[in-house]
Design a protein around this motif. Structure first.
Motif, PDB file in Angstrom:
ATOM      1  N   SER A 157       0.594  -1.211   0.372  1.00  0.00           N
ATOM      2  CA  SER A 157      -0.167  -0.167   0.164  1.00  0.00           C
ATOM      3  C   SER A 157       1.028   0.941  -0.217  1.00  0.00           C
ATOM      4  CB  SER A 157      -1.283  -0.426   0.927  1.00  0.00           C
ATOM      5  OG  SER A 157      -0.613  -0.028   2.096  1.00  0.00           O
ATOM      6  N   ASN A 181       0.658   5.782   0.424  1.00  0.00           N
ATOM      7  CA  ASN A 181      -0.589   6.791   0.483  1.00  0.00           C
ATOM      8  C   ASN A 181       0.292   7.670   0.785  1.00  0.00           C
ATOM      9  OD1 ASN A 181      -3.017   4.907   1.821  1.00  0.00           O
ATOM     10  ND2 ASN A 181      -1.360   4.873   3.060  1.00  0.00           N
ATOM     11  N   HIS A 185      -4.911  -2.614  -7.469  1.00  0.00           N
ATOM     12  CA  HIS A 185      -6.506  -2.978  -8.492  1.00  0.00           C
ATOM     13  C   HIS A 185      -6.916  -1.251  -8.047  1.00  0.00           C
ATOM     14  CE1 HIS A 185      -5.170  -6.047  -5.312  1.00  0.00           C
ATOM     15  NE2 HIS A 185      -6.270  -6.770  -5.934  1.00  0.00           N
ATOM     16  N   ALA A 230      -8.152   5.699  -9.207  1.00  0.00           N
ATOM     17  CA  ALA A 230      -7.347   5.097  -7.640  1.00  0.00           C
ATOM     18  C   ALA A 230      -6.760   4.258  -8.165  1.00  0.00           C
ATOM     19  CB  ALA A 230      -8.695   5.412  -6.606  1.00  0.00           C
ATOM     20  N   ASN A 231      -5.997   3.425  -7.204  1.00  0.00           N
ATOM     21  CA  ASN A 231      -5.113   2.631  -7.025  1.00  0.00           C
ATOM     22  C   ASN A 231      -5.597   1.531  -5.427  1.00  0.00           C
ATOM     23  OD1 ASN A 231      -4.218   0.412  -7.369  1.00  0.00           O
ATOM     24  ND2 ASN A 231      -1.945   1.574  -7.581  1.00  0.00           N
ATOM     25  N   TYR A 232      -6.608   0.801  -5.377  1.00  0.00           N
ATOM     26  CA  TYR A 232      -5.830   0.149  -3.342  1.00  0.00           C
ATOM     27  C   TYR A 232      -5.844  -0.818  -3.626  1.00  0.00           C
ATOM     28  CZ  TYR A 232     -10.763   2.680  -3.637  1.00  0.00           C
ATOM     29  OH  TYR A 232     -11.196   3.677  -3.225  1.00  0.00           O
ATOM     30  N   GLN A 233      -4.403  -0.446  -2.304  1.00  0.00           N
ATOM     31  CA  GLN A 233      -3.483  -1.853  -3.257  1.00  0.00           C
ATOM     32  C   GLN A 233      -3.576  -2.608  -2.135  1.00  0.00           C
ATOM     33  OE1 GLN A 233      -0.118   1.458  -3.697  1.00  0.00           O
ATOM     34  NE2 GLN A 233       0.351   0.976  -5.254  1.00  0.00           N
ATOM     35  N   HIS A 234      -4.530  -2.315  -0.899  1.00  0.00           N
ATOM     36  CA  HIS A 234      -4.447  -3.059  -0.318  1.00  0.00           C
ATOM     37  C   HIS A 234      -5.277  -4.261  -0.288  1.00  0.00           C
ATOM     38  CE1 HIS A 234      -4.140  -4.575   4.499  1.00  0.00           C
ATOM     39  NE2 HIS A 234      -3.410  -3.929   4.197  1.00  0.00           N
ATOM     40  N   HIS A 276      -9.398  -3.454   2.075  1.00  0.00           N
ATOM     41  CA  HIS A 276     -10.041  -3.131   1.254  1.00  0.00           C
ATOM     42  C   HIS A 276     -11.745  -3.435   0.558  1.00  0.00           C
ATOM     43  CE1 HIS A 276     -10.677   1.688   1.133  1.00  0.00           C
ATOM     44  NE2 HIS A 276     -11.327   1.529   0.980  1.00  0.00           N
ATOM     45  N   PHE A 301     -16.947   2.807  -3.817  1.00  0.00           N
ATOM     46  CA  PHE A 301     -16.224   2.606  -2.147  1.00  0.00           C
ATOM     47  C   PHE A 301     -16.904   3.519  -1.032  1.00  0.00           C
ATOM     48  CE2 PHE A 301     -13.648   0.979  -6.110  1.00  0.00           C
ATOM     49  CZ  PHE A 301     -13.107   0.203  -5.519  1.00  0.00           C
ATOM     50  N   ASP A 346     -14.744   6.367   1.473  1.00  0.00           N
ATOM     51  CA  ASP A 346     -13.677   7.068   0.167  1.00  0.00           C
ATOM     52  C   ASP A 346     -14.720   7.676  -0.757  1.00  0.00           C
ATOM     53  OD1 ASP A 346     -11.355   6.727   1.605  1.00  0.00           O
ATOM     54  OD2 ASP A 346     -11.935   4.413  -0.178  1.00  0.00           O
ATOM     55  N   TRP A 350     -10.860  -8.487  -8.608  1.00  0.00           N
ATOM     56  CA  TRP A 350     -12.816  -8.283  -7.057  1.00  0.00           C
ATOM     57  C   TRP A 350     -12.337  -9.989  -6.875  1.00  0.00           C
ATOM     58  CZ3 TRP A 350     -11.307  -4.614  -3.938  1.00  0.00           C
ATOM     59  CH2 TRP A 350     -10.673  -3.003  -5.197  1.00  0.00           C
TER      60      TRP A 350
END
Length: 507
Positions: A167, A169, A451, A464-468, A471, A488, A491, A502
């Motif tokens: 992740s 940030n 992701h 956006a990029n959800y790396q964890h 989530h 989401f 957010d 996913w």
């Protein structure tokens, strides 16, 4: 030819030996020079690159960082500073990457700190700091803080034991012109540098640094409290006329600082309360604000601290929705509300319960997908015709903003995506509150690092990029059997994601 090659190799070896010998002589000479200046100290770490040498000396209690430079064959100590190293932290290594770039490491309680300084226009300046922690499971946390163009830039990384990023940030920059003169290496004090807290806190920035940042943006106001969030800076201020306000600030490269200032807060408002340390305290209500869009801030969360509620009165708010806790999970209700813009908000109108918030929603231009069979999905079409191209098939509970009605059809917007839906399968106005949402939830595939969320189902513009992998998201609809139109809620972000990124989760 062979003899020539042997001569070349012997020549190169001689050059290396000469370089090593000269380097060793320079090291001894610089160390002797430093010992003459600090006779009670000993050199603990040393490095040299060309005509620059760096060393740390200690007398057993204090440590001094020194720099020496060679000019016309003569070495001279150009800088010495005992405040560069924090008390009780030992410098473990020095590295002159070039003659004008220096790194030094300190270790304390398992955390390695790395500092960076460089020489520009003849002056050595500290330009950044990084900390690294290794966790029991092998994961590594990194914290990066740099100074550039009058602003502090902070980012964090979580990596696995193989240094793959899990992740990332990047936080909102902080105005820090007040730091400019404190970063020259001869005047630098590591203990005063605004390093972020690496443990859980509502703000990564210290209270002192937050106050200095507020003074830079609001020189006429009195700073009372505030915090540095990931997506905005928040300052609780008292204006010269006595009004209390909350300010939200973001930096844009082309426009500078974008400041959103609230209407006056009720008398007696304070800031911060136990676990809600970045919330406004207005009577019994703990109120959080956040970004609604790129230009606006609004109320994002309310907790009623009245003891009679026993902590059950909490709910979240988005641009056009409220979400409250219910016995079996969460309930989302959609409509326009009056708390999405702090520049015009009436703070006395804040709801104390989820029911009050829902009652205040204006649903006159809203509807919700409502198929008689909850397993069915409703097409969003480009034209008000059954055979028109479908932009996606949407689940019950999907909110739509009604833009126009034409016969059996309604032109709608689903989080900005416009098309036509059959009115027969929509619940209009307050009737939408009774429709049970059947959004499938999805979890990010753990084996993947990235992701991405896209602005359209074309894998082009990433928003956006959800790396964890923990989530989750809610699926509003399916597009072309390859994409999800996803929401989401945490957010308040919507976009398109590849279904292959996913999965359903494990229950």
């Amino acid at each position: 030819m062979k003899r020539r090659m042997r001569l070349v190799k012997m020549g190169a070896l001689c050059l290396v030996c000469l370089w090593l010998m000269n380097g060793a002589q320079a090291e001894e000479h610089v160390k002797s020079l430093l010992q003459s200046i600090y006779p009670a100290h000993m050199v603990t770490v040393f490095d040299q690159c060309g005509g620059t040498a760096a060393a740390v000396l200690t007398d057993g209690t204090d440590q001094v960082l020194c720099l020496a430079e060679e000019t016309n064959g003569a070495w001279e100590v150009v800088l010495s500073n005992p405040a560069v190293v924090e008390p009780d932290r030992e410098v473990r290594s020095l590295l002159l990457d070039t003659e004008e770039t220096l790194f030094w490491n300190t270790l304390d309680s398992g955390r390695m700190d790395t500092w960076h300084a460089s020489k520009t226009d003849g002056t050595w300046r500290v330009t950044g700091w990084m900390a690294m922690e290794t966790h029991a499971n092998g994961n590594i946390s990194e914290y990066h803080l740099g100074y550039e163009n009058g602003r502090l830039h902070y980012s964090t990384y979580l990596c696995d034991e193989n240094e793959n990023i899990q992740s990332y940030n990047a936080y909102e920059p902080v105005p820090a012109a007040w730091l400019e003169d404190k970063l020259t290496l001869d005047a630098f004090d590591a203990a005063q540098f605004p390093k972020p807290a690496t443990y859980y806190t509502h703000s990564w920035l210290s209270e002192e640094a937050t106050a200095l940042a507020a003074a830079e943006l609001f020189p006429q106001d009195t700073f009372l409290d505030g915090c540095a969030n990931q997506d905005h800076l928040e300052f609780f201020l008292q204006r010269p006329n006595g009004d209390l306000v909350i300010a939200s600030c973001r930096y844009e490269e082309n426009a500078g600082w974008r400041i959103v200032l609230s209407t006056p807060l009720p008398e007696g408002t304070t800031y911060g309360f136990e676990n809600f340390s970045s919330s406004l305290v207005i009577g019994d209500l703990l109120v959080s604000i956040g970004r609604v869009d790129d230009k606006t801030c609004g109320v994002t969360f309310i907790y009623n601290d009245d003891p009679q509620t026993q902590g059950e009165r909490m709910f979240s708010l988005g641009r056009s929705w409220v979400c409250g806790e219910v016995p079996n999970g969460y309930e989302n209700c959609f409509g326009d509300h009056p708390w999405d813009d702090i520049t015009v908000i009436d703070w006395t109108s804040l709801p104390h319960t989820f029911e009050e918030a829902v009652a205040a929603l204006d649903t006159s231009s809203w509807a919700v997908v409502s198929n008689p069979n909850p397993q069915d999905r409703l097409h969003l079409r480009v034209k008000p015709e059954r055979g028109a191209k479908s932009l996606g098939k949407y689940y019950n509970g999907t909110p739509v903003q009604v833009l126009e009605q034409k016969g059996d059809w309604a032109k709608v917007s689903i989080f900005g995506v416009e098309g036509w839906m059959m009115k027969e399968y929509l619940a209009f106005g307050d009737a939408g509150h009774a429709v049970e949402a059947v959004f499938p939830s999805r979890m990010a595939v753990a084996e993947q690092t990235d992701h991405y969320v896209y602005a359209s189902p074309e894998a082009e513009k990433v928003i956006a990029n959800y790396q964890h992998e923990e989530h989750g998201m809610l699926v509003l609809g399916i597009v072309d059997e390859e994409w999800y139109h996803a929401w989401f809620p945490e957010d308040d972000l919507t976009g398109y994601v590849l279904q292959s990124d996913w999965w359903e989760g494990n229950g």
